[in-house]
Design an enzyme around this catalytic site. Structure first.
Site, mmCIF file in Angstrom:
data_model
loop_
_atom_site.group_PDB
_atom_site.id
_atom_site.type_symbol
_atom_site.label_atom_id
_atom_site.label_comp_id
_atom_site.label_asym_id
_atom_site.label_seq_id
_atom_site.Cartn_x
_atom_site.Cartn_y
_atom_site.Cartn_z
ATOM 1 N N TYR A 1 49.698 5.384 71.447
ATOM 2 C CA TYR A 1 49.685 5.362 72.925
ATOM 3 C C TYR A 1 49.298 6.701 73.498
ATOM 4 O O TYR A 1 49.472 7.616 72.687
ATOM 5 C CB TYR A 1 51.071 4.810 73.559
ATOM 6 C CG TYR A 1 52.366 5.538 72.932
ATOM 7 C CD1 TYR A 1 52.506 7.103 73.538
ATOM 8 C CD2 TYR A 1 53.168 5.274 72.075
ATOM 9 C CE1 TYR A 1 53.835 7.685 73.296
ATOM 10 C CE2 TYR A 1 54.189 5.899 71.620
ATOM 11 C CZ TYR A 1 54.836 7.138 72.275
ATOM 12 O OH TYR A 1 55.728 7.724 71.710
ATOM 13 N N ASP B 1 71.763 10.410 70.963
ATOM 14 C CA ASP B 1 71.789 10.335 69.676
ATOM 15 C C ASP B 1 73.207 10.562 68.870
ATOM 16 O O ASP B 1 73.639 10.121 67.880
ATOM 17 C CB ASP B 1 70.657 11.038 68.726
ATOM 18 C CG ASP B 1 69.504 10.444 68.781
ATOM 19 O OD1 ASP B 1 69.374 9.222 69.544
ATOM 20 O OD2 ASP B 1 68.518 11.044 67.989
ATOM 21 N N ARG C 1 56.878 14.705 74.505
ATOM 22 C CA ARG C 1 58.373 14.846 74.270
ATOM 23 C C ARG C 1 58.491 16.456 75.183
ATOM 24 O O ARG C 1 59.548 16.468 75.866
ATOM 25 C CB ARG C 1 59.016 15.193 73.289
ATOM 26 C CG ARG C 1 59.213 13.768 72.571
ATOM 27 C CD ARG C 1 59.747 13.683 71.053
ATOM 28 N NE ARG C 1 60.819 14.337 70.933
ATOM 29 C CZ ARG C 1 61.987 13.528 70.669
ATOM 30 N NH1 ARG C 1 61.707 12.304 70.544
ATOM 31 N NH2 ARG C 1 63.259 14.202 70.844
HETATM 32 C C1 LIG Z 1 59.528 8.278 65.187
HETATM 33 C C2 LIG Z 1 60.640 8.383 66.430
HETATM 34 C C3 LIG Z 1 59.877 7.859 67.567
HETATM 35 C C4 LIG Z 1 60.599 7.804 68.835
HETATM 36 N N1 LIG Z 1 60.412 7.286 70.134
HETATM 37 C C5 LIG Z 1 60.946 7.069 71.193
HETATM 38 C C6 LIG Z 1 60.576 6.635 72.299
HETATM 39 O O1 LIG Z 1 59.262 5.944 72.227
HETATM 40 N N2 LIG Z 1 61.338 6.224 73.360
HETATM 41 C C7 LIG Z 1 62.752 6.785 73.169
HETATM 42 O O2 LIG Z 1 63.316 6.786 74.247
HETATM 43 N N3 LIG Z 1 63.216 7.368 72.113
HETATM 44 C C8 LIG Z 1 62.404 7.633 71.259
HETATM 45 N N4 LIG Z 1 63.135 8.065 69.996
HETATM 46 C C9 LIG Z 1 64.315 8.575 70.000
HETATM 47 C C10 LIG Z 1 64.526 9.809 70.662
HETATM 48 O O3 LIG Z 1 63.672 10.639 70.015
HETATM 49 C C11 LIG Z 1 66.028 10.140 70.367
HETATM 50 O O4 LIG Z 1 66.934 9.400 70.652
HETATM 51 C C12 LIG Z 1 66.384 11.457 71.427
HETATM 52 O O5 LIG Z 1 65.250 12.504 71.346
HETATM 53 C C13 LIG Z 1 67.623 11.727 71.270
HETATM 54 O O6 LIG Z 1 67.952 12.903 72.149
HETATM 55 P P1 LIG Z 1 69.127 13.891 72.194
HETATM 56 O O7 LIG Z 1 69.162 14.918 73.197
HETATM 57 O O8 LIG Z 1 70.420 12.745 71.993
HETATM 58 O O9 LIG Z 1 69.318 14.406 70.670
HETATM 59 P P2 LIG Z 1 68.468 15.540 70.158
HETATM 60 O O10 LIG Z 1 66.882 15.244 70.623
HETATM 61 O O11 LIG Z 1 68.375 15.568 68.702
HETATM 62 O O12 LIG Z 1 68.999 16.884 70.811
HETATM 63 C C14 LIG Z 1 70.134 17.463 70.155
HETATM 64 C C15 LIG Z 1 70.132 18.750 70.598
HETATM 65 O O13 LIG Z 1 71.271 19.548 70.145
HETATM 66 C C16 LIG Z 1 70.973 20.810 69.334
HETATM 67 N N5 LIG Z 1 72.251 20.790 68.511
HETATM 68 C C17 LIG Z 1 72.573 20.392 67.690
HETATM 69 N N6 LIG Z 1 73.630 20.766 67.103
HETATM 70 C C18 LIG Z 1 74.246 21.549 67.980
HETATM 71 C C19 LIG Z 1 75.572 22.343 68.201
HETATM 72 N N7 LIG Z 1 76.376 22.232 67.280
HETATM 73 N N8 LIG Z 1 75.381 23.442 69.156
HETATM 74 C C20 LIG Z 1 74.491 23.342 69.907
HETATM 75 N N9 LIG Z 1 73.269 22.800 69.940
HETATM 76 C C21 LIG Z 1 73.356 21.776 68.938
HETATM 77 C C22 LIG Z 1 69.797 20.427 68.548
HETATM 78 O O14 LIG Z 1 69.116 21.666 68.302
HETATM 79 C C23 LIG Z 1 68.895 19.748 69.722
HETATM 80 O O15 LIG Z 1 68.223 20.497 70.599
HETATM 81 C C24 LIG Z 1 62.133 8.130 68.653
HETATM 82 C C25 LIG Z 1 62.610 8.843 67.726
HETATM 83 C C26 LIG Z 1 62.044 8.683 66.396
HETATM 84 C C27 LIG Z 1 62.346 9.410 65.432
#
Ligand SMILES: Cc1cc2nc3c(=O)[nH]c(=O)nc-3n(C[C@H](O)[C@H](O)[C@H](O)COP(=O)(O)OP(=O)(O)OC[C@H]3O[C@@H](n4cnc5c(N)ncnc54)[C@H](O)[C@@H]3O)c2cc1C
Length: 393
Positions: free
Chosen positions: A215, A297, A106
């Site tokens: 993997y 997410d 990641r």
């Molecule tokens: C066990 C596991 C395995 C996974 N395997 C996979 C995989 O193989 N392939 C895949 O595609 N996905 C996988 N995922 C899912 C993936 O990790 C998430 O869907 C993805 O990281 C979501 O990204 P995001 O940027 O939406 O959210 P996040 O990664 O949660 O990023 C949100 C960001 O916003 C910041 N933030 C939060 N609130 C605020 C605020 N109020 N103001 C400013 N900043 C803020 C946080 O600090 C963070 O940096 C897996 C998840 C898990 C738990």
């Protein structure tokens, strides 16, 4: 017309949105609450649908340098160790879908997106700033930050993850739900493992109320392992990233085959995650309203059993930017965001629903597990390949 895009959150989704919007000609201001950009030490799989988006952003060369490109995905029984089915990846996936199947650390993906943003004009990435609220006016949207500052733009993208504040203000639909599953994660150099435990393929081990996925990442030099078991923990879930007790995990997997147990026992350090999700998106109004759109997410948190959560965030980013690129004074921002939502919600809902179902299938017990195994042995690749997903949105 140059759009001013505000982004809450600098995870994979937020950075992907920043890059896509910048490439679409927008000015971008991103706020990340953490004091520095970082990603957890874990891997993610990226299907051809996701790799294709990254290729479209000219990231193929950078991706080739840091990712691994496994040749096959093998499904094995966690108790007997028997092979149940194989999905050919590598060249086969490239021929079928025009892009490879990749596995990546990641942090490497995060870094790759940041490096692509660095030379771009009119992109400002702010760390240590939490978006606390937003306020929408007919012609603009403003954000309030925890340090008292404010920002203003044409669009706000809530990419602030599972516990999104932007979502709670936009939809007011309560917290995510606890899935009842725990994820133990580990990543380690393959050289630190006995030769027999090293692997360059994706392996999913299915067992009663558990599964394990392993993997390669970092060009194949490191191995990522995730073990999912049923269970609960007590305490606050937000920002969960705890060191885990290896003995607890070994106890969960005590009945599994020697090959799997040997791998688990060879890994000293594990981190523990409590898995949460939300029910599948039920309509476009859940992804965007007015000048605010949700992504990744924040919009559609899912169980990781289709390995597409980050993938959907990247697809969201591409579609959102495609829409914003069409802002021409005729189509206003709320209309463009509605089009984004309409184009994305059903696919995201399908991926969320399939992720839930996969978890149920992976963890089957008794006669149902026997039926699953028989189907996999008989149909193998026809069950494991997912053209509707890998062909892309
Ligand atoms: C066990 C596991 C395995 C996974 N395997 C996979 C995989 O193989 N392939 C895949 O595609 N996905 C996988 N995922 C899912 C993936 O990790 C998430 O869907 C993805 O990281 C979501 O990204 P995001 O940027 O939406 O959210 P996040 O990664 O949660 O990023 C949100 C960001 O916003 C910041 N933030 C939060 N609130 C605020 C605020 N109020 N103001 C400013 N900043 C803020 C946080 O600090 C963070 O940096 C897996 C998840 C898990 C738990």
């Amino acid at each position: 017309m140059t759009q001013q895009v505000l982004i809450a959150g600098g995870g994979i989704g937020g950075l992907a949105a920043a890059l896509a919007c910048s490439r679409a000609g927008c000015q971008v201001r991103l706020y990340e609450r953490a004091p520095a950009f970082s990603e957890v030490g874990a891997g993610i799989q990226m299907g051809p649908n996701v790799v294709r988006v990254l290729q479209g952003w000219d990231l193929e060369t950078a991706l080739r340098e840091v990712a691994a490109f496994p040749d096959r995905l093998q499904v094995r029984h966690a108790l007997s160790g028997a092979e149940l089915g194989v999905l050919r990846l590598g060249r086969t996936a490239e021929q079928r879908y025009g892009a490879p199947y990749a596995t990546i650390h990641r942090a490497d993906l995060h870094q790759l997106l940041r490096a692509a943003l660095q030379p771009r004009d009119a992109v400002w990435l702010h760390t240590g700033r939490t978006v606390t609220r937003y306020a929408e006016a007919p012609e603009a949207v403003g954000v309030q930050l925890d340090d008292g500052r404010e920002g203003e733009g044409d669009v706000l993208i809530g990419a602030d993850g599972l516990w999104s504040r932007v979502r709670s203000q936009l939809l007011d639909d309560g917290p995510p739900r606890v899935a009842g599953h725990l994820a133990y994660r580990a990543m380690l150099p393959q050289v630190s493992l006995p030769a027999a435990l090293r692997s360059q393929q994706v392996t999913a081990w299915l067992g009663p109320r558990l599964h394990v996925v392993q993997y390669p990442v970092r060009g194949g030099e490191w191995l990522n392992v995730v073990a999912i078991v049923h269970g609960h923990v007590h305490g606050g879930l937000e920002d969960w990233d705890h060191s885990a007790n290896a003995a607890d995990l070994q106890a969960h997997l005590a009945s599994t085959c020697a090959g799997l147990r040997t791998l688990i026992e060879a890994i000293p350090d594990w981190r523990l995650w409590v898995l949460c999700d939300r029910p599948p998106v039920s309509g476009a109004q859940q992804l965007a309203r007015g000048r605010v759109a949700l992504l990744g997410d924040a919009a559609h948190p899912m169980r990781p059993y289709l390995a597409q959560g980050a993938g959907m965030a990247i697809e969201d980013a591409a579609e959102l930017a495609r829409q914003l690129a069409q802002a021409d004074g005729v189509l206003d921002v709320p209309t463009l965001l509605q089009r984004y939502a309409l184009n994305r919600w059903q696919r995201c809902a399908r991926v969320q629903a399939r992720s839930i179902r996969n978890g149920e299938i992976f963890h089957l017990e008794g006669p149902m597990a026997w039926a699953r195994d028989a189907s996999l042995r008989l149909l193998g690749e026809r069950l494991l390949d997912l053209p509707w997903l890998y062909r892309g949105a």
